[in-house]
Write a protein that holds these residues in place. Structure first.
Motif, mmCIF file in Angstrom:
data_model
loop_
_atom_site.group_PDB
_atom_site.id
_atom_site.type_symbol
_atom_site.label_atom_id
_atom_site.label_comp_id
_atom_site.label_asym_id
_atom_site.label_seq_id
_atom_site.Cartn_x
_atom_site.Cartn_y
_atom_site.Cartn_z
ATOM 1 N N ALA A 13 53.089 49.476 28.498
ATOM 2 C CA ALA A 13 52.272 48.434 29.116
ATOM 3 C C ALA A 13 53.107 47.596 30.080
ATOM 4 C CB ALA A 13 51.645 47.556 28.038
ATOM 5 N N THR A 41 44.986 44.963 39.884
ATOM 6 C CA THR A 41 44.036 45.293 38.812
ATOM 7 C C THR A 41 43.915 46.806 38.621
ATOM 8 O OG1 THR A 41 42.292 44.974 40.431
ATOM 9 C CG2 THR A 41 42.578 43.247 38.814
ATOM 10 N N ALA A 60 52.496 47.550 38.758
ATOM 11 C CA ALA A 60 51.361 46.936 39.443
ATOM 12 C C ALA A 60 51.832 45.756 40.294
ATOM 13 C CB ALA A 60 50.330 46.473 38.429
ATOM 14 N N TYR A 61 52.716 44.959 39.718
ATOM 15 C CA TYR A 61 53.207 43.769 40.406
ATOM 16 C C TYR A 61 53.983 44.160 41.657
ATOM 17 C CZ TYR A 61 55.350 39.200 41.025
ATOM 18 O OH TYR A 61 55.742 37.992 41.541
ATOM 19 N N LEU A 108 41.969 42.329 30.178
ATOM 20 C CA LEU A 108 42.590 43.154 29.147
ATOM 21 C C LEU A 108 41.599 43.559 28.062
ATOM 22 C CD1 LEU A 108 46.040 41.386 28.733
ATOM 23 C CD2 LEU A 108 45.491 43.423 30.034
ATOM 24 N N GLN A 132 53.744 49.584 33.218
ATOM 25 C CA GLN A 132 52.570 49.648 34.079
ATOM 26 C C GLN A 132 52.341 48.324 34.810
ATOM 27 O OE1 GLN A 132 50.228 50.859 30.809
ATOM 28 N NE2 GLN A 132 50.223 53.037 31.358
ATOM 29 N N THR A 133 52.540 47.220 34.081
ATOM 30 C CA THR A 133 52.298 45.919 34.679
ATOM 31 C C THR A 133 53.337 45.602 35.753
ATOM 32 O OG1 THR A 133 51.387 45.256 32.555
ATOM 33 C CG2 THR A 133 51.819 43.501 34.130
ATOM 34 N N TYR A 189 47.691 47.600 36.693
ATOM 35 C CA TYR A 189 48.325 46.921 35.551
ATOM 36 C C TYR A 189 47.832 47.459 34.210
ATOM 37 C CZ TYR A 189 44.569 43.494 34.349
ATOM 38 O OH TYR A 189 43.426 42.872 33.932
ATOM 39 N N MET A 190 48.490 47.028 33.153
ATOM 40 C CA MET A 190 48.241 47.654 31.838
ATOM 41 C C MET A 190 46.754 47.790 31.540
ATOM 42 S SD MET A 190 48.970 44.884 28.779
ATOM 43 C CE MET A 190 48.113 45.822 27.512
#
Lengths: 77, 671
Positions: free
Chosen positions: B649, B622, B656-657, B580, B652-653, B625-626
Motif C-alpha cells: 500500500a 486517485t 501515486a504521489y 479508502l 502504491q501510494t 494510490y492504495m
C-alpha cells in the motif's frame, strides 16, 4: 540443431539439455530427457513461446528455453 | 485426528476434483507457513478420524520451486500416514515421474489412476494389476469428475492406514552406475539420514542429484562431501552425462519400461484429439488473440452488466430496505443517537456498500473457474506470454491484470491460480494500477467540471497511464526486490475438459465466503474507523456537520502535502481518505463537503478547488494510490502478511504521489 530452430510440423530426437539450475531441472523433470522424441506443434501468435508435444502430452516453452535443447535427428511429420 | 493423509500429484491431474470428492465441504483453508501457497485440509467423508491435506500441484521434488519445497517439507517433517498420489492416466509417463520420487520417501502410498474412463473410451487400456505389481503399491482406477472409484479408493486407503504392517516394499528402479552411486552413498550417510529424519533412499538419491537442501539438512561434512563428489563424478564420467540429467533419465527409462508392459495405446484419447481441434481455433495465429479479447469482453459484459449489475441492484435494495427497517426499529425503541449513527451510517453504509459487490465476485469467479478448469487459462498464458515477459512476468498474470479493470478485489483473489510465488506477489502489487470500475465516477466528476469536451480522451489517458505505471513498476520490481532468475516458463497445455460442476460451485462458494468474511472483519473495522473520524470532533462530541469532524481536520493537516501536486484543499485530501472505503466515496465526500446538491453545483464547487492541471494531477493520484479497504484486505489475505500488505500500500501510494507530482510539475512547465 536446437529445438528453437525447427518449424511447426517438424520434430526431433533430443541429444542433450543445456542451461543450468532451475530451468534445466524443470526441462528434465517435464520429460525432455536425452533420446526423447519431441514435436513442435505451433508458434504463439506473437512469435513466442512455442507449443511442443512429447510423451503423449502438450507443453509450451519459450524459444529461449528451446534453444538450450539440442537435437540429434530432425524429421518432418 | 488419528490419520493424516497427503494428496499429491501433477497440476491438471484432477487433484482439486478428487480432493473435493474425498472431503466434501468440510474444509479448512490456510497457507503453508511462511509462503503464500494455499493449504487445504479437510475431513475424509464418513471417516471422522482421517483428514486429507491437499499439497500444491507439482511435477517433481526438485529444490527449486517454492511449491516443491513446501511439499517436500510437509512430507518429510509432518510425517503424514499415507500419500494419495493422483495420476492422469492419459498422460501416465510424465505423471509417474513424480510418483517414483514420492515412493522414495518410504511413506505408505496409494496411486489414484484418474481419467481411466477417457483411456477406456478411446479404446486404449492400462493393466492396473500389472502396474500395481511393478510399483509394489496399490493402484485404484478412478474418474474423479464422474465420482467413479472414489469409495473403492477410500476403502483401499483406510485399509492400508489401519493395517499394522507399515513396511514398504523397497523399489529399486535404478540401474548400473546410478545404482552403484546411490548405494555407496547410502552406506556413508545412514546415521545422518536417520538423525535428520530423512528416509535413507530419498537422502542418497538427492545427494547423488546434487540437491542443496539435503546436503544442509544432513550436515554433510567436508570429508563426506569429498567422497560423495568423487563417487558422483565417477558416475558422470562413465555415463557421459551429468548428475541431474542422469537421475531424470534413469527415472524416465524405468517408467518407459513399465508403460511398455502395462499400457496399450492404440491412439490419442478422444479428448486429446478434440483439444487439438479446438486449439486450431483458440490459439490460431491471427484469430487467437481477438477471440481471447472477445471472450474477456463477454465475461466483463455479463459480470458487470447483464447478470452482475441487476443482482448487485437487488442486493443493494435488500441492504437498503434492511437498513431502513433497522433504522426505524432503533428510532422506535429510542435507541441512543450515537449507536443509531454507528449502526446505520457506519456499519450498514460501509459494510453494505462493500457487500453489494458480492454478486459481481461470485459471477466473475463462475466464469474464471470455468476458464481455468476447462484448460483455457493455460492457452491465455501461451497467447499473452510475450507481452508480459518484458516486465518479468509470464502470460499467466494477464488474466488477473485484466480483471483489475473491473475490480481489484477479484483480480487479486484470482492471482491464486498463478503457479509461481514470485509472479503472484508481483501481480498482486501491480494489479491495482489497472483502473478499476469504481474509479469511473471520479473521472466522470472531474471531466465534467474541467474537460467536458475531451472527457473520453482524459479517461483513456488515465487507463493508459495506469498500464504504463504498471509496466515501469514491473521493470523496477524486477530489477530490485524480485531480482534473480524468474521462474522458467515451462507449462503444460492440458487437454480441454468440461469442468466439473462441483468444482466451479465450490470455488464460487469459497470466493464468496472469503469476501463475506473480510467484509465483516477488516472492512467492518475500517468503516467503523472512518465513521468515527467523520462523525466526531476532537472533543469526542458528535458533529452535525462533517466539516468539523476529526476527519476534516486530518484532511486539513495533510492537505499541504499535496501542494506539489497543485492542490491544497482539505476537502480534496479528506475525499482521498474516505476513498479508502471505496473509491466512489471520493465523489460522495466531495459533494457532501462542498454542500453541492446537484452535479452542476458539484462541478462549480470543484472548479474552485482545482485548476484544470491540478485536477488531472488529482485524477492521477486517485488512479494510482492504495486501493480500497476491500482490495487491501484481499492483498493481505493473498500475501499472507499484514506487513507485506502495508508495504504494498505504501509503495502504491508513494508511486501515486510521485507520478501526480510529475504530471503537475511537468504540465506547469509546458503549459
Amino acid at each position: 540443431m536446437t529445438l528453437d530452430n525447427i518449424k511447426p510440423g517438424q520434430g526431433g530426437i533430443i541429444s542433450s539439455i543445456g542451461g543450468h539450475g532451475m530451468l534445466r531441472r524443470r526441462l528434465l523433470d517435464m520429460g525432455l530427457t536425452p533420446n526423447t522424441k519431441v514435436k513442435v506443434r505451433k508458434v504463439a501468435p506473437m512469435g513466442d513461446p512455442i507449443e511442443l508435444s512429447l510423451r503423449n502430452y502438450v507443453l509450451t516453452i519459450r524459444k529461449e528455453e528451446a534453444s538450450k535443447i539440442e537435437l540429434k535427428e530432425v524429421f518432418s511429420i | 485426528m488419528k490419520y493424516i493423509f497427503a494428496l499429491a500429484g501433477n497440476q491438471n491431474a484432477g487433484k482439486t476434483t478428487l480432493y473435493n470428492a474425498l472431503t466434501g465441504s468440510n474444509q479448512h483453508v490456510g497457507n503453508f507457513p511462511g509462503v503464500t501457497i494455499e493449504k487445504k485440509e479437510g475431513q475424509i467423508k464418513k471417516y471422522k478420524d482421517a483428514s486429507l491435506v491437499d499439497l500444491p500441484g507439482i511435477y517433481s521434488l526438485s529444490p527449486y520451486s517454492m511449491e516443491e519445497v513446501v511439499t517436500r517439507d510437509f512430507l518429510l517433517k509432518e510425517n503424514p500416514d499415507l500419500i494419495i498420489n493422483i495420476i492422469d492416466a492419459t498422460n501416465i509417463e510424465r505423471n509417474l515421474y513424480l510418483s517414483l520420487q514420492l515412493m522414495e520417501l518410504s511413506i505408505p502410498m496409494v496411486i489414484a489412476l484418474n481419467m481411466m474412463d477417457e483411456v477406456r473410451a478411446s479404446g486404449n487400456s492400462i493393466d492396473v494389476k500389472r502396474l500395481s505389481d511393478h510399483l509394489g503399491i496399490p493402484v485404484v482406477p478412478i474418474s474423479a469428475s464422474k465420482g467413479e472409484g472414489i469409495s473403492e479408493l477410500i476403502d483401499v486407503v483406510m485399509k492400508m492406514a489401519q493395517s499394522q504392517d507399515k513396511s514398504i516394499r523397497k523399489l529399486d528402479f535404478c540401474t548400473g552406475e546410478v545404482h552403484k552411486a546411490i548405494h555407496s552413498i547410502s552406506h556413508l550417510i545412514e546415521d545422518q539420514a536417520r538423525e535428520a529424519g530423512y528416509p535413507l533412499r530419498f537422502a542418497a538419491t538427492k545427494l547423488v542429484e546434487g540437491d542443496e537442501p539435503t546436503f544442509k539438512e544432513l550436515n554433510i561434512s567436508e570429508n563426506q562431501l569429498h567422497i560423495i563428489n568423487h563417487v558422483v563424478e565417477d558416475m558422470e564420467m562413465k555415463l557421459e552425462i551429468d548428475r541431474e540429467a542422469a537421475l531424470a533419465d534413469m527415472r524416465y527409462v524405468y517408467i518407459e519400461k513399465i508403460c511398455e508392459d502395462t499400457v496399450i495405446k492404440k491412439q490419442e484419447t478422444n479428448e486429446q484429439i478434440r483439444s487439438e481441434k479446438i486449439d486450431k481455433i483458440l490459439t490460431h495465429k491471427y484469430f487467437g488473440i481477438p477471440i481471447f479479447i472477445g471472450i474477456m469482453f463477454v465475461i466483463f459484459w455479463l459480470t458487470f452488466g447483464l447478470i452482475g449489475a441487476p443482482l448487485q441492484g437487488y442486493l443493494e435494495e435488500i441492504i437498503g430496505v434492511t437498513t431502513e427497517y433497522v433504522s426505524d426499529l432503533m428510532i422506535r425503541f429510542e435507541v441512543n443517537d450515537l449507536l443509531h449513527s454507528l449502526v446505520i451510517d457506519g456499519i450498514f453504509a460501509g459494510v453494505g456498500s462493500v457487500l453489494s459487490f458480492l454478486p459481481l465476485i461470485v459471477v466473475l469467479f463462475f466464469f474464471l473457474s470455468f476458464l481455468e478448469d476447462s484448460g483455457y487459462m493455460a492457452r491465455v498464458a501461451f497467447l499473452m506470454d510475450k507481452l508480459l515477459r518484458k516486465i518479468g512476468l509470464s502470460g499467466r498474470s494477464f488474466v488477473p491484470m485484466l480483471i483489475g479493470f473491473g475490480c481489484s478485489v477479484p483480480a487479486i483473489m484470482a492471482t491464486r491460480t498463478l503457479s509461481s510465488e514470485r509472479d503472484r506477489k508481483m501481480t498482486i502489487i501491480l494489479t491495482p494500477f489497472m483502473s478499476c470500475s469504481a474509479k469511473l465516477p471520479i473521472y466522470g466528476m472531474i471531466t465534467m467540471a474541467f474537460f467536458p469536451e475531451n472527457a473520453a480522451a482524459v479517461m483513456i489517458s488515465l487507463y493508459i497511464m495506469g498500464m504504463v505505471v504498471a509496466i515501469l513498476s514491473g521493470l523496477l520490481l524486477k530489477s530490485t526486490i524480485f531480482k534473480g532468475e524468474p521462474i522458467p516458463f515451462v507449462m503444460e497445455l492440458p487437454a480441454y475438459r468440461i469442468p466439473s460442476r462441483k468444482s466451479i460451485i465450490l470455488n464460487m462458494w469459497d470466493k464468496g465466503k472469503d469476501f463475506i468474511e473480510r467484509a465483516f472483519t477488516i472492512i467492518f473495522l475500517g468503516t467503523i474507523i472512518i465513521w468515527f473520524l467523520q462523525s466526531f470532533s476532537w472533543s469526542f462530541n458528535m458533529v452535525e456537520d462533517s466539516t468539523h469532524s476529526i476527519l476534516a481536520s486530518i484532511g486539513s493537516v495533510i492537505s499541504p502535502v499535496f501542494i506539489p501536486l497543485g492542490f491544497n484543499d482539505w476537502r480534496a485530501s479528506t475525499a482521498i481518505i474516505t476513498g479508502l472505503t471505496a473509491k466512489e466515496a471520493v465523489v460522495s465526500t466531495l459533494s457532501v463537503l462542498t454542500g453541492a446538491s446537484s452535479d452542476l453545483q458539484l462541478s462549480t464547487a470543484i472548479s474552485t478547488i482545482f485548476s484544470p492541471l491540478s485536477s488531472f494531477a488529482f485524477l492521477t493520484f486517485t488512479l494510482l494510490y492504495m486501493p480500497c479497504i476491500a482490495a487491501f484486505a484481499a492483498t493481505k489475505r493473498e500475501l499472507g502478511s499484514v506487513r507485506y500488505a502495508v508495504m504494498t500500500a505504501v509503495y502504491q501510494t508513494v508511486t501515486a504521489y510521485v507520478v501526480g507530482m510529475l504530471v503537475y510539475q511537468i504540465g506547469n512547465l509546458i503549459l
